[in-house]
Design a protein around this motif. Structure first.
Motif, PDB file in Angstrom:
ATOM      1  N   ALA A  52     -61.682  10.488   8.676  1.00  0.00           N
ATOM      2  CA  ALA A  52     -62.165   9.418   7.801  1.00  0.00           C
ATOM      3  C   ALA A  52     -62.434   8.157   8.616  1.00  0.00           C
ATOM      4  N   ARG A  53     -61.578   7.862   9.569  1.00  0.00           N
ATOM      5  CA  ARG A  53     -61.770   6.695  10.439  1.00  0.00           C
ATOM      6  C   ARG A  53     -63.050   6.853  11.260  1.00  0.00           C
ATOM      7  N   VAL A  54     -63.304   8.057  11.776  1.00  0.00           N
ATOM      8  CA  VAL A  54     -64.522   8.313  12.550  1.00  0.00           C
ATOM      9  C   VAL A  54     -65.754   8.096  11.674  1.00  0.00           C
ATOM     10  N   GLU A  55     -65.699   8.487  10.407  1.00  0.00           N
ATOM     11  CA  GLU A  55     -66.823   8.248   9.486  1.00  0.00           C
ATOM     12  C   GLU A  55     -67.087   6.748   9.349  1.00  0.00           C
ATOM     13  N   GLU A  56     -66.021   5.951   9.265  1.00  0.00           N
ATOM     14  CA  GLU A  56     -66.185   4.497   9.173  1.00  0.00           C
ATOM     15  C   GLU A  56     -66.859   3.948  10.428  1.00  0.00           C
ATOM     16  N   VAL A  57     -66.397   4.396  11.591  1.00  0.00           N
ATOM     17  CA  VAL A  57     -66.983   3.948  12.855  1.00  0.00           C
ATOM     18  C   VAL A  57     -68.440   4.396  12.940  1.00  0.00           C
ATOM     19  N   ALA A  58     -68.734   5.603  12.461  1.00  0.00           N
ATOM     20  CA  ALA A  58     -70.092   6.136  12.507  1.00  0.00           C
ATOM     21  C   ALA A  58     -71.061   5.253  11.719  1.00  0.00           C
ATOM     22  N   ARG A  59     -70.613   4.687  10.603  1.00  0.00           N
ATOM     23  CA  ARG A  59     -71.490   3.793   9.834  1.00  0.00           C
ATOM     24  C   ARG A  59     -71.869   2.569  10.671  1.00  0.00           C
ATOM     25  N   GLY A  60     -70.909   2.027  11.410  1.00  0.00           N
ATOM     26  CA  GLY A  60     -71.206   0.898  12.280  1.00  0.00           C
ATOM     27  C   GLY A  60     -72.112   1.274  13.436  1.00  0.00           C
ATOM     28  N   VAL A  61     -71.888   2.443  14.015  1.00  0.00           N
ATOM     29  CA  VAL A  61     -72.737   2.923  15.115  1.00  0.00           C
ATOM     30  C   VAL A  61     -74.170   3.109  14.618  1.00  0.00           C
ATOM     31  N   ALA A  62     -74.340   3.634  13.404  1.00  0.00           N
ATOM     32  CA  ALA A  62     -75.681   3.839  12.851  1.00  0.00           C
ATOM     33  C   ALA A  62     -76.423   2.507  12.711  1.00  0.00           C
ATOM     34  N   VAL A  63     -75.735   1.474  12.264  1.00  0.00           N
ATOM     35  CA  VAL A  63     -76.361   0.154  12.131  1.00  0.00           C
ATOM     36  C   VAL A  63     -76.751  -0.371  13.510  1.00  0.00           C
ATOM     37  N   LYS A  64     -75.870  -0.213  14.489  1.00  0.00           N
ATOM     38  CA  LYS A  64     -76.172  -0.696  15.840  1.00  0.00           C
ATOM     39  C   LYS A  64     -77.349   0.057  16.456  1.00  0.00           C
ATOM     40  N   ILE A  65     -77.463   1.345  16.167  1.00  0.00           N
ATOM     41  CA  ILE A  65     -78.622   2.107  16.643  1.00  0.00           C
ATOM     42  C   ILE A  65     -79.884   1.596  15.953  1.00  0.00           C
ATOM     43  N   ALA A  66     -79.797   1.332  14.650  1.00  0.00           N
ATOM     44  CA  ALA A  66     -80.963   0.883  13.885  1.00  0.00           C
ATOM     45  C   ALA A  66     -81.515  -0.451  14.390  1.00  0.00           C
ATOM     46  N   VAL A  67     -80.630  -1.342  14.855  1.00  0.00           N
ATOM     47  CA  VAL A  67     -81.093  -2.650  15.336  1.00  0.00           C
ATOM     48  C   VAL A  67     -81.330  -2.661  16.841  1.00  0.00           C
ATOM     49  N   GLY A  68     -81.105  -1.533  17.500  1.00  0.00           N
ATOM     50  CA  GLY A  68     -81.371  -1.434  18.933  1.00  0.00           C
ATOM     51  C   GLY A  68     -80.247  -1.885  19.834  1.00  0.00           C
ATOM     52  N   ALA A  69     -79.059  -2.143  19.254  1.00  0.00           N
ATOM     53  CA  ALA A  69     -77.918  -2.564  20.069  1.00  0.00           C
ATOM     54  C   ALA A  69     -77.305  -1.401  20.844  1.00  0.00           C
ATOM     55  N   ILE A  70     -77.481  -0.194  20.345  1.00  0.00           N
ATOM     56  CA  ILE A  70     -77.044   1.014  21.052  1.00  0.00           C
ATOM     57  C   ILE A  70     -78.293   1.844  21.321  1.00  0.00           C
ATOM     58  N   THR A  71     -78.519   2.167  22.574  1.00  0.00           N
ATOM     59  CA  THR A  71     -79.652   2.988  22.994  1.00  0.00           C
ATOM     60  C   THR A  71     -79.158   4.024  23.992  1.00  0.00           C
ATOM     61  N   ASN A  72     -80.027   4.955  24.323  1.00  0.00           N
ATOM     62  CA  ASN A  72     -79.703   5.888  25.400  1.00  0.00           C
ATOM     63  C   ASN A  72     -79.785   5.140  26.724  1.00  0.00           C
ATOM     64  N   PRO A  73     -78.903   5.446  27.656  1.00  0.00           N
ATOM     65  CA  PRO A  73     -79.018   4.799  28.969  1.00  0.00           C
ATOM     66  C   PRO A  73     -80.285   5.270  29.673  1.00  0.00           C
ATOM     67  N   PRO A  74     -80.850   4.423  30.523  1.00  0.00           N
ATOM     68  CA  PRO A  74     -82.037   4.857  31.257  1.00  0.00           C
ATOM     69  C   PRO A  74     -81.673   5.982  32.227  1.00  0.00           C
ATOM     70  N   PRO A  75     -82.643   6.834  32.565  1.00  0.00           N
ATOM     71  CA  PRO A  75     -82.351   7.894  33.534  1.00  0.00           C
ATOM     72  C   PRO A  75     -82.039   7.267  34.888  1.00  0.00           C
ATOM     73  N   PRO A  76     -81.193   7.917  35.666  1.00  0.00           N
ATOM     74  CA  PRO A  76     -80.862   7.362  36.976  1.00  0.00           C
ATOM     75  C   PRO A  76     -82.103   7.313  37.871  1.00  0.00           C
ATOM     76  N   ALA A  77     -82.180   6.252  38.638  1.00  0.00           N
ATOM     77  CA  ALA A  77     -83.304   6.114  39.562  1.00  0.00           C
ATOM     78  C   ALA A  77     -83.102   7.059  40.744  1.00  0.00           C
ATOM     79  N   PRO A  78     -84.159   7.667  41.222  1.00  0.00           N
ATOM     80  CA  PRO A  78     -84.027   8.541  42.393  1.00  0.00           C
ATOM     81  C   PRO A  78     -83.547   7.733  43.601  1.00  0.00           C
ATOM     82  N   GLN A  79     -82.691   8.327  44.373  1.00  0.00           N
ATOM     83  CA  GLN A  79     -82.181   7.655  45.563  1.00  0.00           C
ATOM     84  C   GLN A  79     -83.083   7.970  46.739  1.00  0.00           C
ATOM     85  N   GLU A  80     -83.334   6.972  47.539  1.00  0.00           N
ATOM     86  CA  GLU A  80     -84.199   7.148  48.700  1.00  0.00           C
ATOM     87  C   GLU A  80     -83.579   8.146  49.664  1.00  0.00           C
TER      88      GLU A  80
END
Length: 85
Positions: A52-80
């Motif tokens: 039940a606690r995870v469901e509560e946190v999930a509602r907050g995560v969904a809002v943060k995703i909707a406003v762009g505060a949580i995104t996927n991290p960028p792919p790692p840059a190739p190393q020289e």
């Protein structure tokens, strides 16, 4: 919102959770974080209350995703000096 709850860690009194949700852009966002677990009166892990606690946190995560505060991290840059196939 899809959630996957990992095993209880008694040392941190938390559970690892993976949240997967579609952003307004259509991109699927995957967000991993620990969530504090709920304990019963004797100090034991309460799986039902924690879910039940995870469901509560999930509602907050969904809002943060909707406003762009949580995104996927960028792919790692190739190393020289390394071949990337």
């Amino acid at each position: 919102m899809q959630t996957t709850i990992g095993p209880f860690d008694p040392a941190t009194k938390s559970v690892p959770v993976t949240f997967v949700h579609d952003a307004p852009s259509g991109e699927t966002i995957t967000h991993d974080r620990n969530v504090n677990a709920c304990l019963d009166e004797s100090g034991g892990f309460d799986a039902e209350a924690t879910a039940a606690r995870v469901e509560e946190v999930a509602r907050g995560v969904a809002v943060k995703i909707a406003v762009g505060a949580i995104t996927n991290p960028p792919p790692p840059a190739p190393q020289e000096g390394f071949d990337v196939d």
